[in-house]
Design a protein around this motif. Structure first.
Motif, PDB file in Angstrom:
ATOM      1  N   UNK A 143       0.808  -1.210   0.000  1.00  0.00           N
ATOM      2  CA  UNK A 143       0.000   0.000   0.000  1.00  0.00           C
ATOM      3  C   UNK A 143       0.847   1.269   0.000  1.00  0.00           C
ATOM      4  N   UNK A 144       1.847   1.276  -0.877  1.00  0.00           N
ATOM      5  CA  UNK A 144       2.716   2.446  -0.996  1.00  0.00           C
ATOM      6  C   UNK A 144       2.336   3.200  -2.259  1.00  0.00           C
ATOM      7  N   UNK A 145       2.175   4.505  -2.137  1.00  0.00           N
ATOM      8  CA  UNK A 145       1.903   5.326  -3.311  1.00  0.00           C
ATOM      9  C   UNK A 145       3.222   5.679  -3.974  1.00  0.00           C
ATOM     10  N   UNK A 146       3.422   5.229  -5.192  1.00  0.00           N
ATOM     11  CA  UNK A 146       4.630   5.609  -5.930  1.00  0.00           C
ATOM     12  C   UNK A 146       4.274   5.661  -7.400  1.00  0.00           C
ATOM     13  N   UNK A 147       5.057   6.437  -8.159  1.00  0.00           N
ATOM     14  CA  UNK A 147       4.779   6.562  -9.584  1.00  0.00           C
ATOM     15  C   UNK A 147       5.778   5.736 -10.360  1.00  0.00           C
ATOM     16  N   UNK A 148       5.285   4.846 -11.216  1.00  0.00           N
ATOM     17  CA  UNK A 148       6.183   4.102 -12.094  1.00  0.00           C
ATOM     18  C   UNK A 148       6.194   4.797 -13.446  1.00  0.00           C
ATOM     19  N   UNK A 149       7.380   5.197 -13.899  1.00  0.00           N
ATOM     20  CA  UNK A 149       7.489   5.917 -15.163  1.00  0.00           C
ATOM     21  C   UNK A 149       8.359   5.134 -16.120  1.00  0.00           C
ATOM     22  N   UNK A 150       7.870   5.111 -17.351  1.00  0.00           N
ATOM     23  CA  UNK A 150       8.578   4.343 -18.368  1.00  0.00           C
ATOM     24  C   UNK A 150       9.544   5.263 -19.107  1.00  0.00           C
ATOM     25  N   UNK A 151      10.806   4.857 -19.195  1.00  0.00           N
ATOM     26  CA  UNK A 151      11.774   5.649 -19.949  1.00  0.00           C
ATOM     27  C   UNK A 151      12.443   4.778 -21.009  1.00  0.00           C
ATOM     28  N   UNK A 152      13.284   5.397 -21.832  1.00  0.00           N
ATOM     29  CA  UNK A 152      13.982   4.663 -22.882  1.00  0.00           C
ATOM     30  C   UNK A 152      15.262   4.036 -22.359  1.00  0.00           C
ATOM     31  N   UNK A 153      16.250   3.950 -23.237  1.00  0.00           N
ATOM     32  CA  UNK A 153      17.483   3.230 -22.901  1.00  0.00           C
ATOM     33  C   UNK A 153      18.634   4.203 -22.721  1.00  0.00           C
ATOM     34  N   UNK A 154      19.391   4.015 -21.643  1.00  0.00           N
ATOM     35  CA  UNK A 154      20.553   4.867 -21.382  1.00  0.00           C
ATOM     36  C   UNK A 154      21.788   4.366 -22.102  1.00  0.00           C
ATOM     37  N   UNK A 155      21.695   3.198 -22.695  1.00  0.00           N
ATOM     38  CA  UNK A 155      22.847   2.655 -23.397  1.00  0.00           C
ATOM     39  C   UNK A 155      23.717   1.748 -22.538  1.00  0.00           C
ATOM     40  N   UNK A 156      23.351   1.612 -21.272  1.00  0.00           N
ATOM     41  CA  UNK A 156      24.153   0.750 -20.390  1.00  0.00           C
ATOM     42  C   UNK A 156      23.558  -0.657 -20.399  1.00  0.00           C
ATOM     43  N   UNK A 157      23.655  -1.293 -21.554  1.00  0.00           N
ATOM     44  CA  UNK A 157      22.940  -2.546 -21.754  1.00  0.00           C
ATOM     45  C   UNK A 157      23.419  -3.661 -20.836  1.00  0.00           C
ATOM     46  N   UNK A 158      24.696  -3.597 -20.422  1.00  0.00           N
ATOM     47  CA  UNK A 158      25.217  -4.622 -19.519  1.00  0.00           C
ATOM     48  C   UNK A 158      24.444  -4.634 -18.206  1.00  0.00           C
ATOM     49  N   UNK A 159      23.793  -3.514 -17.863  1.00  0.00           N
ATOM     50  CA  UNK A 159      23.147  -3.395 -16.564  1.00  0.00           C
ATOM     51  C   UNK A 159      21.642  -3.585 -16.593  1.00  0.00           C
ATOM     52  N   UNK A 160      21.082  -3.904 -17.778  1.00  0.00           N
ATOM     53  CA  UNK A 160      19.621  -4.026 -17.880  1.00  0.00           C
ATOM     54  C   UNK A 160      19.096  -5.210 -17.067  1.00  0.00           C
ATOM     55  N   UNK A 161      17.878  -5.131 -16.555  1.00  0.00           N
ATOM     56  CA  UNK A 161      17.002  -3.969 -16.547  1.00  0.00           C
ATOM     57  C   UNK A 161      17.539  -2.881 -15.594  1.00  0.00           C
ATOM     58  N   UNK A 162      17.559  -1.656 -16.080  1.00  0.00           N
ATOM     59  CA  UNK A 162      18.037  -0.528 -15.293  1.00  0.00           C
ATOM     60  C   UNK A 162      16.828   0.216 -14.721  1.00  0.00           C
TER      61      UNK A 162
END
Lengths: 185, 212, 644
Positions: free
Chosen positions: C63-82
């Protein structure tokens, strides 16, 4: 001819008929100009997974060009198939990064496991294998796409898991169908 | 008219004319396969008609050069011959050399060019390549041998049925490219004469009438 | 343009900017924690959807209010999901490889209990006293982001995100200027086309502007076919509007009223994102009819490429839009004079167009300061292969290969050593360690025998066979040859056959000379760029790794142990543990058997050399060996009948 192949053939004929009706209905959404040739073929490929011979003739007639021209254009591009795909289409990426990381070994494992070669489909039409040049997920190499989902860091041992997953799913569906049928009775 | 030099000989030609044609008309033979007189844009695909032009880097295909005053053309430099021989050997490596049984024997484009370039018809260095695709088995009038075809495309240049629509096409891609016909509709509007005209354009008898 | 119209334009654009600012404020002023998830193709392939679902479930469970926002790719593919989590009271923190499990823990420990879970974080995105910043790491700090500046920081499907970051202001400014002013700025910036050949962009635009023709067209070339490059896809998926803005500026400058985005159909997400972006821009009056209240119209549409590498070549690309087989045409005439349907046509790459808005925003001199004299600006590479921090990297031109590979991308993993780097894809070349100090710019790379290409860079360690790599590229170009001209159609097939023979141990005396001669003829004699550059992988590897070719031909040996016909696996009986069965199950072809003394052996006639047994063998035994030539593997007899 055994009972099962007979039904399959009938099914295929019925499918083809429905397919051509669907294509005929959608043609009019495109202006009758040559520039729409590739988009039209893409529409058919996307909706039905391949270009049946009759569809090529329909497109030619609609655009008022020779069907041999449509055929010539369609056979030039990798995107178009001329035979039906498998229900689950497995695409093995053989881009540079995937090659360096052993993509061909992944391909071979799928081929061995499904007993078909790339470009073919299994006799029950469940699976098909294709090789693709690059899906652009090079950092996750080797990569395979199974239907629409991209599987990164593939390993030969994952191959079995993927196919097994579909088989279990299919058996479960069959069981449920049987249960439903029994319930109806 | 423009004055140009071909192999040090002065020639007068129309400004903007096709250099390959100018050379041929003035008695300078340049090997060529894909060129047909009167084409608006040359396909430049057979890669045989190389010449060198002063102040330009390396050989260029003469079919893609237009005449302008002062052009200095040499048709037989070593780099020109090297590329021509190489292209011919490549074509021969993918050609079923069986002249005795070929209707084009003695009038074949490849034979002419090989004689001119002093290249044997069966070059040793390159292995023989064969296509596994079929010809046009189901065509009522034409026969086609993909392993004779040099894909010059001359048949496609002349192949137009009654309504101006082609009845032949390039199909597939890369090494597997073939000339193909497709569909019944293409045949109904076309006469036997139109088919044979199209077969006559073939320099190597890859395409011919069925009874040939 | 009259001042009256300018006034109109200013009013309209100011209103749009205000709307964007209100949109941005509504997010920043929201007191709820924010979770930004990278959802471009590579993120999705790594499981970003599952991660997002785990966040949603954990949030609703607690029951936590938080906003999930979708963004593109930073290019740090080794670290996905980022994932970036911005919990009020903390700086925004970047987490890498956020699995659903980690997502659940982040909600519980960080959002609920205030523990940012140091073990999972990559760094903070802002200065603070608590957590090291990502900008302290070379992978972040040594980049110079011009094109990808806000990729991964905005929602690619929300135009207001882009406008709030200053987007479309260059287009608004452009419409106040005369076309030749724009072209001069682009010319003075020194921008060269990022599609590979490096033709000066301003010059191309000028030619198109001066060309006579009614319906001039601008085409975006996003037919990124180089196997190993995906920066164009990432840019389109992560910040489509910067590309659209660049296209609109170009169209205004050259006098085009029509633009076509040619995007590979293999990039379904990119197609979806740009299509949506075009709709949004039209709704706001930034594209379409009467842009920003002026008389400038731009009709813009998407065309999907059907999968032919050669269509990256501009005349072939035009052929395919015209509904023909995508075969390159003789140039001249060049497309800027006579292109699509015979009209003057400008074709530029994604990165080229995306470079334009920043150039106009910050000025030509700012851009010239980045990079080198001959190659201004930045280069974007997808650095993949045997590299620690794989992904997209944007660097100033002129940075040496060594800096990019070792400092920025962390070098070679698994204690291996560097062997070669393949730059420029199928048209490029393989450079050995001696060339690591080559600066990355158009001219230096070409001089070294590679080329900038579209920006694919594959790093290879000592376990890579250069003959096999050359064979791989020839297999690719050979399959993708359009078949039009003799040299490319037949010549590349011979090159491939020769290389296949060599990698199978069937190489013959004279093969290497034939490879070389044929390569030169194909380079000099082919019709288009694809054919002319197709032999590059062969020519460079022959030049720099000739001894490897010789080992294959003369000794039938693959020094790197890659070519499967020339290698064999065997089990070292000294090391194999009696009774251990770890490798048996891993073998897909049942080639592993038990010896009389209960150790394991490999049946060489069945073995397919997949290497699974190497992975399966427990590290403490490490008993599986690979040798080349295969005769070096000791023969272990399968016991005649083990079942009794």
């Amino acid at each position: 001819m055994s009972e099962t192949t007979k039904t399959t053939n009938e099914e295929i004929l019925a499918e083809e008929k429905a397919m051509l009706e669907d294509i005929a209905a959608r043609l009019s959404g495109f202006a009758r100009e040559r520039a729409n040739l590739v988009p039209l073929l893409q529409m058919i490929q996307e909706r039905h997974g391949y270009l049946p011979p009759d569809a090529i003739n329909m497109v030619a007639e609609y655009l008022e060009i020779a069907s041999c021209e449509v055929y010539g254009v369609a056979t030039f591009y990798n995107q178009f198939r001329f035979t039906p795909p498998g229900k689950h289409q497995i695409k093995i990426c053989l881009g540079t990064a995937c090659h360096v990381k052993g993509g061909d070994i992944i391909l071979e494992n799928f081929e061995r496991k499904l007993e078909i070669r790339e470009g073919e489909i299994t006799p029950d039409r469940e699976f098909g294998i294709d090789r693709v040049a690059c899906v652009g997920c090079c950092a996750l190499a080797p990569v395979a796409t199974v239907d629409e989902s991209v599987q990164g860091h593939m390993a030969p041992s994952k191959v079995e898991g993927i196919i097994l997953g579909f088989q279990i799913e299919k058996e479960r569906e069959a069981r449920e169908k049987q249960k439903d049928d029994a319930g109806e009775k | 008219m423009a004055k140009i030099l071909i192999d040090k000989k002065e020639i007068e030609a129309k400004e903007g004319a096709n250099l390959l044609q100018v050379c041929l008309k003035n008695g300078f033979y340049i090997p060529n396969l894909c060129h047909l007189e009167g084409m608006d844009s040359p396909p430049a695909s057979c890669r045989l008609c190389f010449v060198e032009i002063e102040e330009e880097d390396g050989p260029v295909t003469s079919c893609s050069v237009t005449v302008r005053a002062g052009l200095k053309v040499t048709t037989d430099t070593p780099p020109v011959r090297r590329l021509q021989r190489s292209a011919l050997k490549l074509l021969l490596s993918a050609h079923d050399v069986d002249c005795a049984r070929c209707p084009a024997n003695k009038k074949c484009g490849l034979q002419t060019i090989a004689r001119f370039l002093k290249v044997g018809l069966k070059p040793k260095q390159l292995e023989q390549l064969r296509k596994e695709t079929e010809g046009m088995e189901d065509h009522p009038f034409l026969r086609y041998d993909p392993n004779r075809c040099v894909l010059c495309g001359r048949c496609l240049q002349v192949c137009h049925g009654k309504q101006g629509q082609p009845f032949l096409t390039f199909a597939k891609r890369g090494f597997d490219t073939v000339i193909a016909s497709y569909g019944e509709k293409d045949l109904s509007n076309t006469t036997y004469q139109e088919f044979t005209a199209c077969a006559q354009a073939c320099p190597v008898a890859a395409l011919g009438p069925k009874n040939d | 343009m009259t001042p009256e119209k300018n006034k109109n334009l200013d009013q309209m654009f100011t209103a749009i900017q205000e709307k964007a600012a209100r949109h941005a404020d509504s997010i920043t002023e929201d007191p709820a924690p924010k979770i930004y998830i990278g959802m471009a193709t590579c993120g999705l392939a790594s499981g970003a959807l599952e991660t997002k679902k785990a966040f949603e479930e954990a949030l609703s469970l607690r029951n936590i209010q938080a906003r999930i926002l979708q963004v593109g790719c930073m290019g740090h593919c080794y670290g996905e999901p980022l994932v970036t989590v911005h919990n009020p009271g903390f700086p925004p923190i970047l987490y890498h490889q956020v699995t659903p499990g980690k997502a659940t823990m982040l909600v519980k420990s960080f959002l609920e209990e205030g523990d940012p879970l140091f073990e999972y974080l990559l760094g903070a995105m802002e200065e603070n006293d608590l957590i090291p910043q990502v900008w302290d790491f070379a992978r972040f700090s040594q980049e110079k982001r011009v094109v990808t500046e806000i990729c991964g920081f905005i929602n690619p499907e929300e135009i207001l995100d882009y406008i709030a970051m200053g987007g479309y202001s260059s287009l608004a400014e452009t419409l106040r200027l005369e076309p030749h002013d724009i072209i001069n700025q682009v010319k003075n910036s020194g921008l060269r086309g990022r599609g590979g050949a490096g033709f000066p962009t301003g010059k191309k635009w000028e030619l198109a502007k001066d060309a006579r023709g009614q319906e001039k067209t601008v085409i975006l070339n996003a037919d990124e076919g180089d196997p190993g490059a995906y920066m164009d896809r990432t840019i389109l998926e992560s910040n489509p509007h910067q590309v659209l803005e660049g296209i609109a500026i170009c169209a205004y400058a050259v006098g085009a009223r029509k633009a076509i985005l040619y995007v590979r159909s293999e990039y379904p997400l990119a197609v979806k994102v740009v299509t949506r972006a075009i709709e949004q821009a039209k709704e706001l009056g930034l594209l379409g009819k009467g842009i920003l209240g002026t008389s400038f119209d731009l009709d813009i549409s998407v065309f999907q490429g059907s999968g032919a590498f050669v269509c990256g070549e501009e005349t072939a690309l035009i052929q395919s839009i015209e509904g023909q087989r995508g075969m390159p045409q003789l140039r001249p005439p060049y497309p800027v004079q006579k292109g699509l349907w015979g009209n003057p046509t400008v074709i530029n790459n994604v990165k080229t167009f995306a470079s334009v808005p920043p150039i106009l925003k910050h000025g030509e001199f700012w851009y010239r300061q980045i990079g080198t004299e001959g190659s201004t600006g930045t280069a974007i590479f997808s650095v993949v292969g045997d590299i620690l921090h794989a992904g997209l990297v944007e660097i100033p031109m002129g940075v040496p290969l060594r800096t990019l590979i070792f400092d920025i991308c962390g070098g070679i993993p698994n204690k291996r050593t560097f062997k070669a780097v393949q730059v420029g894809g199928p048209s490029g070349g393989c450079l050995p360690a001696d060339f690591l100090d080559t600066p990355i710019d158009f001219d230096s790379l070409t001089e070294a025998g590679a080329m900038m290409g579209s920006g694919g860079m594959v790093v290879m360690d000592e376990d890579t066979c250069m003959v096999d790599v050359a064979r791989y590229f020839l297999d690719f170009t050979q399959k993708e040859s359009c078949g039009k001209c003799t040299f490319c159609r037949i010549g590349t097939r011979h090159l491939l056959n020769l290389l296949e023979r060599i990698t199978k141990g069937e190489g013959r005396e004279g093969d290497l000379e034939l490879l070389e001669d044929l390569s030169q003829d194909i380079r000099d004699g082919s019709l288009c760029g694809l054919g002319k550059t197709a032999p590059n992988p062969v020519l460079t590897s022959l030049k720099y790794f000739r001894d490897e070719y010789v080992a294959h031909v003369k000794e039938k040996r693959c020094p790197a142990g890659v070519c499967r016909a020339l290698t064999a696996y065997y089990i070292d009986l000294e090391k194999c543990a009696r009774g251990c069965d770890a490798c048996v199950g891993s073998c897909p072809v049942e080639a592993i058997f038990t010896t009389k003394n209960r150790k394991k052996g490999i049946d060489q006639t069945l073995c397919v050399k997949c290497g699974e047994c190497v992975t399966a063998c427990p590290a403490e035994y490490d008993a599986v060996r690979k040798v080349s030539p295969p005769e070096r593997a000791p023969i272990v007899e399968r016991p005649a009948d083990i079942s009794d």
